[in-house]
Structure formats: structure tokens, C-alpha cells
Design a protein around this motif. Structure first.
Motif, PDB file in Angstrom:
ATOM      1  N   PRO A  74       0.812  -1.219   0.000  1.00  0.00           N
ATOM      2  CA  PRO A  74       0.000   0.000   0.000  1.00  0.00           C
ATOM      3  C   PRO A  74       0.845   1.269   0.000  1.00  0.00           C
ATOM      4  N   ASP A  75       0.247   2.324  -0.565  1.00  0.00           N
ATOM      5  CA  ASP A  75       0.836   3.665  -0.484  1.00  0.00           C
ATOM      6  C   ASP A  75       0.521   4.278   0.878  1.00  0.00           C
ATOM      7  N   VAL A  76      -0.671   3.930   1.398  1.00  0.00           N
ATOM      8  CA  VAL A  76      -1.209   4.521   2.622  1.00  0.00           C
ATOM      9  C   VAL A  76      -1.751   3.410   3.508  1.00  0.00           C
ATOM     10  N   VAL A  77      -1.477   3.501   4.809  1.00  0.00           N
ATOM     11  CA  VAL A  77      -2.076   2.588   5.786  1.00  0.00           C
ATOM     12  C   VAL A  77      -2.818   3.426   6.820  1.00  0.00           C
ATOM     13  N   LEU A  78      -4.119   3.165   6.942  1.00  0.00           N
ATOM     14  CA  LEU A  78      -4.961   3.812   7.954  1.00  0.00           C
ATOM     15  C   LEU A  78      -5.134   2.786   9.056  1.00  0.00           C
ATOM     16  N   LEU A  79      -4.524   3.032  10.204  1.00  0.00           N
ATOM     17  CA  LEU A  79      -4.251   1.984  11.173  1.00  0.00           C
ATOM     18  C   LEU A  79      -4.761   2.324  12.572  1.00  0.00           C
ATOM     19  N   ASP A  80      -5.631   1.467  13.090  1.00  0.00           N
ATOM     20  CA  ASP A  80      -6.064   1.568  14.477  1.00  0.00           C
ATOM     21  C   ASP A  80      -4.884   1.180  15.369  1.00  0.00           C
ATOM     22  N   ILE A  81      -4.862   1.656  16.593  1.00  0.00           N
ATOM     23  CA  ILE A  81      -3.755   1.325  17.492  1.00  0.00           C
ATOM     24  C   ILE A  81      -4.101   0.153  18.400  1.00  0.00           C
ATOM     25  N   GLY A  82      -5.253   0.210  19.071  1.00  0.00           N
ATOM     26  CA  GLY A  82      -5.613  -0.833  20.029  1.00  0.00           C
ATOM     27  C   GLY A  82      -6.286  -2.008  19.350  1.00  0.00           C
ATOM     28  N   MET A  83      -5.489  -3.040  19.012  1.00  0.00           N
ATOM     29  CA  MET A  83      -6.021  -4.207  18.314  1.00  0.00           C
ATOM     30  C   MET A  83      -5.486  -5.487  18.932  1.00  0.00           C
ATOM     31  N   PRO A  84      -6.211  -6.590  18.716  1.00  0.00           N
ATOM     32  CA  PRO A  84      -5.710  -7.881  19.200  1.00  0.00           C
ATOM     33  C   PRO A  84      -4.571  -8.399  18.325  1.00  0.00           C
ATOM     34  N   LYS A  85      -3.851  -9.353  18.842  1.00  0.00           N
ATOM     35  CA  LYS A  85      -2.760 -10.067  18.162  1.00  0.00           C
ATOM     36  C   LYS A  85      -1.503  -9.238  18.001  1.00  0.00           C
ATOM     37  N   LEU A  86      -1.633  -8.004  17.512  1.00  0.00           N
ATOM     38  CA  LEU A  86      -0.480  -7.129  17.322  1.00  0.00           C
ATOM     39  C   LEU A  86      -0.998  -5.694  17.301  1.00  0.00           C
ATOM     40  N   SER A  87      -0.458  -4.847  18.147  1.00  0.00           N
ATOM     41  CA  SER A  87      -0.959  -3.473  18.236  1.00  0.00           C
ATOM     42  C   SER A  87      -0.583  -2.667  16.996  1.00  0.00           C
ATOM     43  N   GLY A  88      -1.299  -1.571  16.802  1.00  0.00           N
ATOM     44  CA  GLY A  88      -0.968  -0.665  15.714  1.00  0.00           C
ATOM     45  C   GLY A  88       0.436  -0.099  15.842  1.00  0.00           C
ATOM     46  N   TYR A  89       0.896   0.097  17.077  1.00  0.00           N
ATOM     47  CA  TYR A  89       2.267   0.573  17.275  1.00  0.00           C
ATOM     48  C   TYR A  89       3.263  -0.417  16.678  1.00  0.00           C
ATOM     49  N   GLY A  98       6.486   5.308  14.328  1.00  0.00           N
ATOM     50  CA  GLY A  98       6.595   5.455  12.886  1.00  0.00           C
ATOM     51  C   GLY A  98       5.369   6.003  12.185  1.00  0.00           C
ATOM     52  N   PHE A  99       4.324   6.362  12.944  1.00  0.00           N
ATOM     53  CA  PHE A  99       3.153   6.984  12.327  1.00  0.00           C
ATOM     54  C   PHE A  99       3.516   8.373  11.820  1.00  0.00           C
ATOM     55  N   ASP A 100       2.933   8.744  10.687  1.00  0.00           N
ATOM     56  CA  ASP A 100       3.136  10.084  10.129  1.00  0.00           C
ATOM     57  C   ASP A 100       2.120  11.084  10.669  1.00  0.00           C
ATOM     58  N   HIS A 101       0.887  10.608  10.901  1.00  0.00           N
ATOM     59  CA  HIS A 101      -0.199  11.475  11.364  1.00  0.00           C
ATOM     60  C   HIS A 101      -1.079  10.700  12.335  1.00  0.00           C
ATOM     61  N   HIS A 102      -1.878  11.448  13.099  1.00  0.00           N
ATOM     62  CA  HIS A 102      -2.702  10.843  14.151  1.00  0.00           C
ATOM     63  C   HIS A 102      -4.081  11.483  14.139  1.00  0.00           C
ATOM     64  N   PHE A 103      -5.109  10.694  13.856  1.00  0.00           N
ATOM     65  CA  PHE A 103      -6.497  11.145  13.912  1.00  0.00           C
ATOM     66  C   PHE A 103      -7.196  10.413  15.039  1.00  0.00           C
ATOM     67  N   THR A 104      -7.991  11.145  15.814  1.00  0.00           N
ATOM     68  CA  THR A 104      -8.788  10.535  16.872  1.00  0.00           C
ATOM     69  C   THR A 104     -10.213  10.340  16.368  1.00  0.00           C
ATOM     70  N   LYS A 105     -10.760   9.164  16.656  1.00  0.00           N
ATOM     71  CA  LYS A 105     -12.136   8.847  16.248  1.00  0.00           C
ATOM     72  C   LYS A 105     -13.118   9.709  17.014  1.00  0.00           C
ATOM     73  N   PRO A 106     -14.223  10.114  16.417  1.00  0.00           N
ATOM     74  CA  PRO A 106     -14.588   9.900  15.019  1.00  0.00           C
ATOM     75  C   PRO A 106     -13.778  10.813  14.105  1.00  0.00           C
ATOM     76  N   VAL A 107     -13.396  10.285  12.969  1.00  0.00           N
ATOM     77  CA  VAL A 107     -12.516  10.996  12.046  1.00  0.00           C
ATOM     78  C   VAL A 107     -13.335  11.884  11.107  1.00  0.00           C
ATOM     79  N   ASP A 108     -12.822  13.067  10.861  1.00  0.00           N
ATOM     80  CA  ASP A 108     -13.386  13.962   9.856  1.00  0.00           C
ATOM     81  C   ASP A 108     -12.918  13.428   8.501  1.00  0.00           C
ATOM     82  N   PHE A 109     -13.836  12.810   7.758  1.00  0.00           N
ATOM     83  CA  PHE A 109     -13.484  12.140   6.503  1.00  0.00           C
ATOM     84  C   PHE A 109     -12.883  13.105   5.488  1.00  0.00           C
ATOM     85  N   ASP A 110     -13.411  14.324   5.400  1.00  0.00           N
ATOM     86  CA  ASP A 110     -12.877  15.305   4.452  1.00  0.00           C
ATOM     87  C   ASP A 110     -11.431  15.672   4.782  1.00  0.00           C
ATOM     88  N   MET A 111     -11.127  15.806   6.078  1.00  0.00           N
ATOM     89  CA  MET A 111      -9.750  16.109   6.481  1.00  0.00           C
ATOM     90  C   MET A 111      -8.828  14.932   6.154  1.00  0.00           C
TER      91      MET A 111
END
Length: 121
Positions: A49-64, A99-112
Motif C-alpha cells: 500500500p501507499d497509505v495505511v490507515l491503522l487503528d492502534i488498540g487491536m488484538p494479536k499485534l498493536s498498531g504501534y 513510525g506513524f506520520d499522522h494521528h487522527f482521533t475517532k470519530p474521524v473527519d473524513f474530508d480532512m
């Protein structure tokens, strides 16, 4: 819209992941969706992928951990964006350190989010 991007959406909340994926597909992007960190890494290897939109708190392996491994594998050739409920300053700092480039908090502004994806080429 600019040229379509290869975007990997990763969230253990399947409804959230699928909804975001569908919105991106409607605008013409090539999208894959994963529901945990291990699946994300497996998909990323083949999909590149060119872009990964990634949650942080996940099972098996965290977004970090996912971000760290993607950054090690791909360097600066990939845009990694946190989309998470974790929005404290310490969460943002840990995301940057992972290694994240940017950080959005849910709920995300889709236009942004779209503006960021289109700007970061």
C-alpha cells in the motif's frame, strides 16, 4: 480526485474498517481491509500500500507494532496514519515514536482525512 491510491485500512472494529474502506473505494482508491495487526502485515507484504490507515488498540499485534514493522520494511515510501480512540498527548507521542506520520482521533473527519491522503504523495 488525484490518481487512485493503494490504501490498507486496519481496524478490529469490522464495521468501522469496512465503512471506511467502502468510502475510499467509492472515490476510486484500491483498498484492502484487515481486522488485526498480523493480518495487516500479511496483506501489506503482497499489496504494497501507499497509505495505511491503522487503528492502534487491536488484538494479536498493536498498531504501534504494525507501524514499526511497516516503517522498518518500507522506510519513508509509505504513509502511516493512526485512526484511533487513543488521543492523549502520550498516545500521540508513542505513535510518532512508532513510525506513524499522522494521528487522527475517532470519530474521524473524513474530508480532512481525504485531504491528507491527497496532499501526501
Amino acid at each position: 480526485m488525484n490518481d487512485p491510491r493503494r490504501i490498507l485500512v486496519v481496524d478490529d472494529n469490522a464495521d468501522a474498517a469496512d465503512s471506511l474502506g467502502m468510502l475510499l473505494q467509492v472515490r476510486g482508491d484500491d483498498v484492502r481491509v484487515a481486522y488485526d495487526g498480523l493480518e495487516a502485515l500479511a496483506l501489506a507484504r503482497d499489496f504494497e500500500p501507499d497509505v495505511v490507515l491503522l487503528d492502534i488498540g487491536m488484538p494479536k499485534l498493536s498498531g504501534y507494532d504494525v507501524a514499526r514493522q511497516l516503517r522498518e520494511a518500507r522506510g519513508g515510501s509509505i504513509l502511516i496514519v493512526a485512526i484511533t480512540g487513543w488521543g492523549q498527548e502520550e498516545d500521540r507521542q508513542r505513535a510518532r515514536d512508532s513510525g506513524f506520520d499522522h494521528h487522527f482521533t475517532k470519530p474521524v473527519d473524513f474530508d480532512m482525512l481525504l485531504a491528507l491522503i491527497d496532499r501526501e504523495r
